[in-house]
Every structure is written in structure tokens, then in C-alpha cells.
Design a protein around this motif. Sequence first.
Motif, PDB file in Angstrom:
ATOM      1  N   ILE A   9       0.807  -1.225   0.000  1.00 40.30           N
ATOM      2  CA  ILE A   9       0.000   0.000   0.000  1.00 40.30           C
ATOM      3  C   ILE A   9       0.842   1.277   0.000  1.00 40.30           C
ATOM      4  N   PRO A  10       1.918   1.381   0.783  1.00 40.29           N
ATOM      5  CA  PRO A  10       2.689   2.636   0.730  1.00 40.29           C
ATOM      6  C   PRO A  10       3.172   2.994  -0.667  1.00 40.29           C
ATOM      7  N   ALA A  11       3.578   2.011  -1.451  1.00 39.45           N
ATOM      8  CA  ALA A  11       4.036   2.293  -2.817  1.00 39.45           C
ATOM      9  C   ALA A  11       2.885   2.777  -3.693  1.00 39.45           C
ATOM     10  N   LEU A  12       1.692   2.289  -3.432  1.00 34.24           N
ATOM     11  CA  LEU A  12       0.531   2.735  -4.206  1.00 34.24           C
ATOM     12  C   LEU A  12       0.121   4.152  -3.839  1.00 34.24           C
ATOM     13  N   VAL A  13       0.267   4.509  -2.577  1.00 32.90           N
ATOM     14  CA  VAL A  13      -0.112   5.841  -2.113  1.00 32.90           C
ATOM     15  C   VAL A  13       0.876   6.882  -2.605  1.00 32.90           C
ATOM     16  N   GLY A  14       2.149   6.530  -2.623  1.00 43.84           N
ATOM     17  CA  GLY A  14       3.154   7.431  -3.165  1.00 43.84           C
ATOM     18  C   GLY A  14       3.855   8.269  -2.119  1.00 43.84           C
ATOM     19  N   ALA A  15       4.414   9.386  -2.571  1.00 37.15           N
ATOM     20  CA  ALA A  15       5.304  10.210  -1.756  1.00 37.15           C
ATOM     21  C   ALA A  15       4.624  10.779  -0.519  1.00 37.15           C
ATOM     22  N   GLY A  16       3.324  10.947  -0.531  1.00 39.56           N
ATOM     23  CA  GLY A  16       2.627  11.524   0.612  1.00 39.56           C
ATOM     24  C   GLY A  16       2.449  10.564   1.771  1.00 39.56           C
ATOM     25  N   ALA A  17       2.780   9.308   1.569  1.00 35.57           N
ATOM     26  CA  ALA A  17       2.580   8.297   2.605  1.00 35.57           C
ATOM     27  C   ALA A  17       3.716   8.327   3.614  1.00 35.57           C
ATOM     28  N   VAL A  18       3.358   8.220   4.873  1.00 29.11           N
ATOM     29  CA  VAL A  18       4.343   8.076   5.934  1.00 29.11           C
ATOM     30  C   VAL A  18       4.151   6.682   6.496  1.00 29.11           C
ATOM     31  N   ALA A  19       5.181   5.871   6.389  1.00 33.76           N
ATOM     32  CA  ALA A  19       5.075   4.482   6.837  1.00 33.76           C
ATOM     33  C   ALA A  19       6.291   4.140   7.682  1.00 33.76           C
ATOM     34  N   ARG A  20       6.101   3.188   8.587  1.00 34.26           N
ATOM     35  CA  ARG A  20       7.204   2.677   9.387  1.00 34.26           C
ATOM     36  C   ARG A  20       6.959   1.201   9.645  1.00 34.26           C
ATOM     37  N   ILE A  21       8.003   0.511  10.004  1.00 33.55           N
ATOM     38  CA  ILE A  21       7.915  -0.904  10.350  1.00 33.55           C
ATOM     39  C   ILE A  21       7.662  -1.010  11.852  1.00 33.55           C
ATOM     40  N   LEU A  22       6.628  -1.747  12.221  1.00 31.83           N
ATOM     41  CA  LEU A  22       6.262  -1.903  13.628  1.00 31.83           C
ATOM     42  C   LEU A  22       7.204  -2.861  14.354  1.00 31.83           C
ATOM     43  N   GLU A  23       7.409  -2.601  15.617  1.00 32.93           N
ATOM     44  CA  GLU A  23       8.077  -3.571  16.487  1.00 32.93           C
ATOM     45  C   GLU A  23       7.122  -4.754  16.646  1.00 32.93           C
ATOM     46  N   MET A  24       7.663  -5.906  17.029  1.00 33.33           N
ATOM     47  CA  MET A  24       6.840  -7.121  17.096  1.00 33.33           C
ATOM     48  C   MET A  24       5.660  -6.991  18.051  1.00 33.33           C
ATOM     49  N   ASP A  25       5.852  -6.353  19.201  1.00 31.28           N
ATOM     50  CA  ASP A  25       4.732  -6.206  20.134  1.00 31.28           C
ATOM     51  C   ASP A  25       3.658  -5.289  19.566  1.00 31.28           C
ATOM     52  N   GLU A  26       4.068  -4.222  18.886  1.00 36.40           N
ATOM     53  CA  GLU A  26       3.112  -3.332  18.221  1.00 36.40           C
ATOM     54  C   GLU A  26       2.382  -4.067  17.100  1.00 36.40           C
ATOM     55  N   TYR A  27       3.128  -4.880  16.374  1.00 35.68           N
ATOM     56  CA  TYR A  27       2.572  -5.642  15.251  1.00 35.68           C
ATOM     57  C   TYR A  27       1.485  -6.596  15.726  1.00 35.68           C
ATOM     58  N   ALA A  28       1.722  -7.291  16.828  1.00 37.10           N
ATOM     59  CA  ALA A  28       0.726  -8.222  17.360  1.00 37.10           C
ATOM     60  C   ALA A  28      -0.552  -7.481  17.725  1.00 37.10           C
ATOM     61  N   VAL A  29      -0.433  -6.341  18.370  1.00 35.64           N
ATOM     62  CA  VAL A  29      -1.597  -5.532  18.733  1.00 35.64           C
ATOM     63  C   VAL A  29      -2.308  -5.044  17.473  1.00 35.64           C
ATOM     64  N   ALA A  30      -1.534  -4.570  16.502  1.00 35.86           N
ATOM     65  CA  ALA A  30      -2.108  -4.050  15.259  1.00 35.86           C
ATOM     66  C   ALA A  30      -2.821  -5.145  14.466  1.00 35.86           C
ATOM     67  N   LEU A  31      -2.274  -6.354  14.471  1.00 32.18           N
ATOM     68  CA  LEU A  31      -2.938  -7.461  13.763  1.00 32.18           C
ATOM     69  C   LEU A  31      -4.273  -7.814  14.406  1.00 32.18           C
ATOM     70  N   ARG A  32      -4.318  -7.816  15.730  1.00 33.82           N
ATOM     71  CA  ARG A  32      -5.595  -8.109  16.402  1.00 33.82           C
ATOM     72  C   ARG A  32      -6.625  -7.036  16.076  1.00 33.82           C
ATOM     73  N   ALA A  33      -6.199  -5.782  16.049  1.00 35.91           N
ATOM     74  CA  ALA A  33      -7.104  -4.693  15.668  1.00 35.91           C
ATOM     75  C   ALA A  33      -7.542  -4.845  14.208  1.00 35.91           C
ATOM     76  N   LYS A  34      -6.609  -5.246  13.354  1.00 36.37           N
ATOM     77  CA  LYS A  34      -6.923  -5.434  11.941  1.00 36.37           C
ATOM     78  C   LYS A  34      -7.931  -6.564  11.754  1.00 36.37           C
ATOM     79  N   LEU A  35      -7.796  -7.629  12.558  1.00 40.23           N
ATOM     80  CA  LEU A  35      -8.761  -8.717  12.486  1.00 40.23           C
ATOM     81  C   LEU A  35     -10.155  -8.207  12.814  1.00 40.23           C
ATOM     82  N   ASN A  36     -10.276  -7.419  13.872  1.00 44.61           N
ATOM     83  CA  ASN A  36     -11.578  -6.834  14.214  1.00 44.61           C
ATOM     84  C   ASN A  36     -12.111  -5.984  13.073  1.00 44.61           C
ATOM     85  N   GLU A  37     -11.244  -5.170  12.475  1.00 47.40           N
ATOM     86  CA  GLU A  37     -11.642  -4.300  11.360  1.00 47.40           C
ATOM     87  C   GLU A  37     -12.160  -5.126  10.179  1.00 47.40           C
ATOM     88  N   GLU A  38     -11.403  -6.140   9.800  1.00 47.96           N
ATOM     89  CA  GLU A  38     -11.782  -6.940   8.627  1.00 47.96           C
ATOM     90  C   GLU A  38     -13.049  -7.755   8.875  1.00 47.96           C
TER      91      GLU A  38
END
Length: 94
Positions: A9-38
Motif C-alpha cells: 500500500i505505501p508504494a501505491l499511495v506514493g510520496a505523501g505516505a508516511v510508513a514505518r515498520i512496527l516492532e513485534m509487540d506493536e505488530y501483534a496488537v495491530a494485527l488483532r485490531a486489523k482482524l476486528n476491522e476486517e
Amino acid sequence: MGKLVRDGIPALVGAGAVARILEMDEYAVALRAKLNEEVAEYLEAHDPEELADVLEVLHALAALHGLTPQDLEARRAAKADARGGFGRRVWMDF
């Protein structure tokens, strides 16, 4: 405010996108939130395409636990063998 997005997705959005790689603990929390979203998107839309998104998140969550999609399927199949699935539409009142 941000959210977990697919890797491309960041490559599709282009230069205006601000992206970072999550730490593993953040990633686990974000995945659970993403599951709820989906799941919420599927429940609202009743669109089977949304199930593909749910499955993608489930695969990522399984990987956090060291499971491949095949491992996850094996666990699903073992439970189905032991207790059945949901295909017979059985409802119980307690």
C-alpha cells in the motif's frame, strides 16, 4: 492516527505516505485490531471478498505463533475431525 496496511500500500499511495515498520509487540496488537476491522467489514458488507482479507490477517497472526497456513489448516481439520464443523447448522440453547 494510523493503521496496519498491506505491504504494497505505501508504494501505491506514493510520496505523501508516511510508513514505518512496527516492532513485534506493536505488530501483534495491530494485527488483532486489523482482524476486528476486517471481520466488521465482512459483517457489514456480507461480501465474500472481505473473507480473503480476514484470512490474510489470520495467516499473519498464525505466523506470529510460528504456524504456517498448512499448520493452521491442520489444526482446523483436527478440530473438525474431533468435534465437527459448522456445516450442519446445529444450534443449541443453553
